[in-house]
Structures are given as structure tokens and as C-alpha cells.
Design an enzyme around this catalytic site. Structure first.
Site, PDB file in Angstrom:
ATOM      1  N   ASP A 105       1.488  -4.992   0.979  1.00  0.00           N
ATOM      2  CA  ASP A 105       1.556  -6.309   1.550  1.00  0.00           C
ATOM      3  C   ASP A 105       2.542  -6.272   2.494  1.00  0.00           C
ATOM      4  O   ASP A 105       3.447  -5.625   2.732  1.00  0.00           O
ATOM      5  CB  ASP A 105       2.201  -7.232   0.319  1.00  0.00           C
TER       6      ASP A 105
HETATM    7  N1  URA Z   1       0.910  -4.163  -5.461  1.00  0.00           N
HETATM    8  C1  URA Z   1       1.406  -5.409  -4.838  1.00  0.00           C
HETATM    9  O1  URA Z   1       1.589  -6.364  -5.554  1.00  0.00           O
HETATM   10  N2  URA Z   1       1.755  -5.157  -3.536  1.00  0.00           N
HETATM   11  C2  URA Z   1       1.643  -4.189  -2.811  1.00  0.00           C
HETATM   12  O2  URA Z   1       2.055  -4.209  -1.325  1.00  0.00           O
HETATM   13  C3  URA Z   1       1.111  -3.065  -3.513  1.00  0.00           C
HETATM   14  C4  URA Z   1       0.984  -2.934  -4.944  1.00  0.00           C
END
Ligand code: URA
Length: 243
Positions: A105
Site C-alpha cells: 500500500d
Molecule cells: N497487507 C496490507 O494491509 N497492506 C500491505 O501493504 C500489504 C499487506
């Protein structure tokens, strides 16, 4: 070169993973011998002239495998129509076209792999290989044994039940807990959603491990390095790729 589907050819050229190549084809960004092609079944050989966004692409000979410590506030993609910084912009001096193996993310930091090897990307991100990913999460509140057990049994999210996952408390910060989370799926915002489901929303999230690889302490956020041959071999083995 054997005849192959256009999306496979684009992945071989290091343009993007097969899946992202399909999107590029559907968007009308790909031409074969001067004609825009939007049909997925189209087959090409090395004799065809294939262009993406008007630029000719050729199969990559040199495969590169890079680990980067993605900072918060950088996109896990190759370009952004809103002008935000992308993770490939942080890698200078590499002439091969790189793209990320899966995603973190915008607000997650940590270990992300970059490569021009489409087959490697496809296998490492395919759910059937169940590659374990490790995260360090600062979460609201203290985590009790009941929730650790719920995690180990799998949780039900709005897109269905998860596979069993691992949650270990490794520290505390004021009234909040620092936890290590291990999952072997790659659903959208999965770790955040799993922690939210047990009422411990994430304050900060960092990926520290991908399959057999660990981020370690040597790469500051934004820094990168080539994987060693031994690390690439370990990942190939984890993804069932014979060298
Ligand atoms: N899970 C998440 O919630 N965010 C990420 O960036 C990777 C795995």
C-alpha cells in the site's frame, strides 16, 4: 522464437507482468506491426514489431532482481496519472524496465521486489504458491491470546475467509502493541483488514520478509540492492521455478 500470446511476449520484454500487460492491451496502448491490438488471444513471434505507447519493445536478455525498502508515500507501480512518486523512480542506473512483484500500500513501507522477469513475478504472486510474507505492525491496543488464536484459524473478511495466519506480539509502545504478522496470501490491504477485524487497527505497517528473504537493517527507506545469486535461487525454489 516460438509464437506466443501478446501478453506473454510483453512480460518477456520486461514491460509488465502478464496481468498488467493484459490491462495495457485492453487500454489500446499496444500495437503489432502498426495496428492497435485489443484482443487478448493475439499471437506474435520475434519477427513482429510490437510497440507500447508508440515505443518498440524487444525481449529482455538480461534478467534483474532487486530488493528495495519502499518508503511510505510512494506507489508500488511504474507510473501514476496523478504524478505521485513511483517505486521504480527510486532505482537509478538500471537500464532494464522494472516492475514490482506484487504491491505494498501507499502507506506501507518495507521489502518490495522489482524485476523484469515476468514469469518470476507471475509465480511469486500466484495464490497457489502461498509464499509467506512477514510484516511488522504497530497496532492500537494490547492483543490478547484469544485474538492470536483467531488469527491462527483464519478470519472471515468481506471478500471471504483467509487462510490461517500467524500473529505474534513482539513489543509494546505506550498502550499499543508491536506485532509480527505472517500471511501467505496477497489480498488487497489484507493485513490491515485482518487486524481491523480483531479490533486492533494498524497505526504503522512495514513488510520485513518475503518468502525466504529478509529486509534486514542495511537498506534505509528508499535504498535498494540487487539480490545475490543465492537469494534468487531461493526464490526460484520457493516459486517452483527450475533454473
Ligand atoms: N497487507 C496490507 O494491509 N497492506 C500491505 O501493504 C500489504 C499487506
Amino acid at each position: 522464437m516460438e509464437e506466443m500470446r501478446l501478453q506473454k511476449y510483453l512480460a518477456l520484454c520486461g514491460v509488465a507482468s502478464r496481468r498488467s500487460s493484459e490491462t495495457m492491451i485492453a487500454e489500446g496502448r499496444v500495437t503489432v506491426n502498426g495496428r492497435v491490438v485489443t484482443e487478448m488471444g493475439t499471437k506474435v513471434t520475434g519477427k513482429d514489431t510490437v510497440c507500447v505507447d508508440g515505443k518498440a519493445v524487444k525481449p529482455e536478455r538480461n534478467k534483474v532482481y532487486i530488493m528495495i525498502n519502499k518508503p511510505v508515500g510512494v506507489l508500488s507501480s511504474t507510473s501514476d496519472d496523478r504524478g505521485r512518486q513511483c517505486v521504480v523512480d527510486l532505482v537509478e542506473g538500471v537500464r532494464e524496465r522494472l516492475y514490482p512483484v506484487g504491491r505494498l500500500d501507499y502507506d506501507t513501507s518495507g521489502l518490495l521486489l522489482l524485476t523484469n522477469d515476468g514469469d518470476f513475478t507471475r509465480k511469486l504472486t500466484h495464490p497457489s504458491f502461498e509464499i509467506w510474507k512477514t510484516y511488522e505492525a504497530l497496532v492500537k491496543g494490547e492483543i490478547n491470546e484469544g485474538n492470536i488464536k483467531r488469527f491462527s484459524e483464519g478470519l472471515v473478511l468481506d471478500d471471504g475467509p483467509t487462510l490461517p495466519a500467524l500473529l505474534t506480539v513482539i513489543g509494546h509502545k505506550g498502550d499499543n502493541a508491536i506485532a509480527e504478522v505472517r500471511v501467505r496470501e496477497g489480498r488487497n490491504r489484507q493485513v490491515r483488514r485482518m487486524l481491523e477485524a480483531i479490533r486492533h487497527p494498524v497505526i504503522k505497517l512495514k513488510r520485513t520478509g518475503f518468502g525466504p528473504l529478509e529486509l534486514g537493517d542495511d537498506l534505509r527507506p528508499g535504498a535498494w540492492r540487487y539480490l545475490t545469486d543465492a537469494e534468487v535461487a531461493m526464490l526460484f525454489k520457493a516459486a517452483g521455478i527450475s533454473e
